[in-house]
Design a protein around this motif. Sequence first.
Motif, mmCIF file in Angstrom:
data_model
loop_
_atom_site.group_PDB
_atom_site.id
_atom_site.type_symbol
_atom_site.label_atom_id
_atom_site.label_comp_id
_atom_site.label_asym_id
_atom_site.label_seq_id
_atom_site.Cartn_x
_atom_site.Cartn_y
_atom_site.Cartn_z
ATOM 1 N N VAL A 151 0.724 -0.833 -0.132
ATOM 2 C CA VAL A 151 0.127 -0.283 -0.235
ATOM 3 C C VAL A 151 0.438 1.213 -0.126
ATOM 4 O O VAL A 151 0.519 2.121 -1.074
ATOM 5 C CB VAL A 151 -0.713 -0.076 1.450
ATOM 6 N N LEU A 152 1.226 1.577 0.840
ATOM 7 C CA LEU A 152 2.487 2.225 1.199
ATOM 8 C C LEU A 152 3.664 2.348 -0.691
ATOM 9 O O LEU A 152 4.183 3.625 -0.707
ATOM 10 C CB LEU A 152 3.544 2.515 2.224
ATOM 11 N N THR A 153 3.507 1.719 -0.701
ATOM 12 C CA THR A 153 4.641 2.151 -2.048
ATOM 13 C C THR A 153 4.011 1.713 -3.377
ATOM 14 O O THR A 153 4.554 1.512 -4.891
ATOM 15 C CB THR A 153 5.556 0.331 -2.734
ATOM 16 N N GLY A 154 2.703 1.908 -3.299
ATOM 17 C CA GLY A 154 1.696 2.018 -4.632
ATOM 18 C C GLY A 154 1.747 1.236 -5.718
ATOM 19 O O GLY A 154 0.803 1.112 -6.403
ATOM 20 N N ASN A 155 2.116 0.193 -4.555
ATOM 21 C CA ASN A 155 1.833 -1.536 -5.753
ATOM 22 C C ASN A 155 0.220 -2.205 -5.322
ATOM 23 O O ASN A 155 0.115 -3.181 -5.232
ATOM 24 C CB ASN A 155 2.094 -2.918 -5.539
ATOM 25 N N GLY A 157 -3.969 -1.532 -6.463
ATOM 26 C CA GLY A 157 -5.540 -1.395 -7.037
ATOM 27 C C GLY A 157 -6.836 -0.511 -6.844
ATOM 28 O O GLY A 157 -6.123 -1.469 -5.039
ATOM 29 N N GLU A 158 -7.152 0.081 -6.971
ATOM 30 C CA GLU A 158 -7.525 0.712 -6.289
ATOM 31 C C GLU A 158 -8.667 -0.236 -5.844
ATOM 32 O O GLU A 158 -9.380 -0.531 -4.633
ATOM 33 C CB GLU A 158 -9.093 1.690 -6.619
ATOM 34 N N GLY A 159 -9.143 -1.455 -6.225
ATOM 35 C CA GLY A 159 -10.086 -2.567 -6.800
ATOM 36 C C GLY A 159 -9.945 -2.836 -4.818
ATOM 37 O O GLY A 159 -10.401 -4.243 -4.391
ATOM 38 N N ASP A 160 -8.269 -3.346 -4.066
ATOM 39 C CA ASP A 160 -7.765 -3.777 -3.520
ATOM 40 C C ASP A 160 -8.066 -3.156 -2.378
ATOM 41 O O ASP A 160 -6.994 -3.587 -1.107
ATOM 42 C CB ASP A 160 -6.827 -4.683 -3.706
ATOM 43 N N LEU A 161 -8.526 -1.747 -2.422
ATOM 44 C CA LEU A 161 -8.007 -0.870 -0.784
ATOM 45 C C LEU A 161 -9.309 -1.372 -0.099
ATOM 46 O O LEU A 161 -8.908 -0.432 1.144
ATOM 47 C CB LEU A 161 -8.133 0.268 -1.743
ATOM 48 N N VAL A 162 -10.052 -2.407 -0.301
ATOM 49 C CA VAL A 162 -11.223 -2.235 0.914
ATOM 50 C C VAL A 162 -10.687 -3.791 1.378
ATOM 51 O O VAL A 162 -11.236 -4.629 0.422
ATOM 52 C CB VAL A 162 -12.284 -2.370 0.051
ATOM 53 N N MET A 163 -10.439 -3.776 2.799
ATOM 54 C CA MET A 163 -10.203 -4.519 3.364
ATOM 55 C C MET A 163 -11.169 -5.675 3.136
ATOM 56 O O MET A 163 -10.903 -7.435 2.825
ATOM 57 C CB MET A 163 -9.062 -4.918 4.550
ATOM 58 N N VAL A 164 -12.819 -5.827 2.959
ATOM 59 C CA VAL A 164 -13.364 -7.346 3.991
ATOM 60 C C VAL A 164 -14.490 -7.420 2.964
ATOM 61 O O VAL A 164 -14.485 -5.844 1.586
ATOM 62 C CB VAL A 164 -14.244 -6.827 5.032
#
Length: 203
Positions: A151-155, A157-164
């Motif tokens: 996450v911190l390195t920007g690797n 995607g937007e679709g993976d930013l929701v954990m649940v």
Amino acid sequence: MIDTAIARICRAIDLLIAAALAVMVVLVFGNVVLRYAFNSGIAVSEEVSRWLFVWLCFLGAVVAMKDGAHLGTDMLVSRLPVAGKKACLVMGHLLMLYMTWLFLSGSWQQATLNMDVAAPVTGAPMSIFYASGVVFSLCAGVLLLLQLVRVLTGNVGEGDLVMVKESEEQAELEALQAELARSDASKSGAPAARSDTPSRHRT
């Protein structure tokens, strides 16, 4: 390469879970049959089954964390911009890492304290029971650290930013509502409304 190694480890964990389930079925079912049919039983059945169940739960939690399969609600996070989603993801991972450290510390203390305590039936060290928390904490901590670095390195995607993930019942309900909307639209001849967009009425 790291993803491949993690996938192989999770595959091995899946096999261990399947083996634990098989042993539990044999012990519990066999004990029931022996008690009712032969007035006998397997002395270690209850204790070993309980320990296997605890290990099964913690190992399953590791695989679920790797796949992001824990249930929850994304009602708020899914509506945030990308920066807000990243901030929530980082904060969530930091909190989970702290809780994992607390769990590791407590499990390690219990495991070391019970090294010389024998189980009442099998006689095995009780530290085996508490070691499940140590293994879970170490595996979960590594997974959380790797996810946080991505996450911190920007690797990510937007679709993976929701954990649940939403529950299966919620997903089925949304699919049914979308199907009903398409059916009503086809009958009336009007285009079907998108299921993820609430209808608005003008006054």
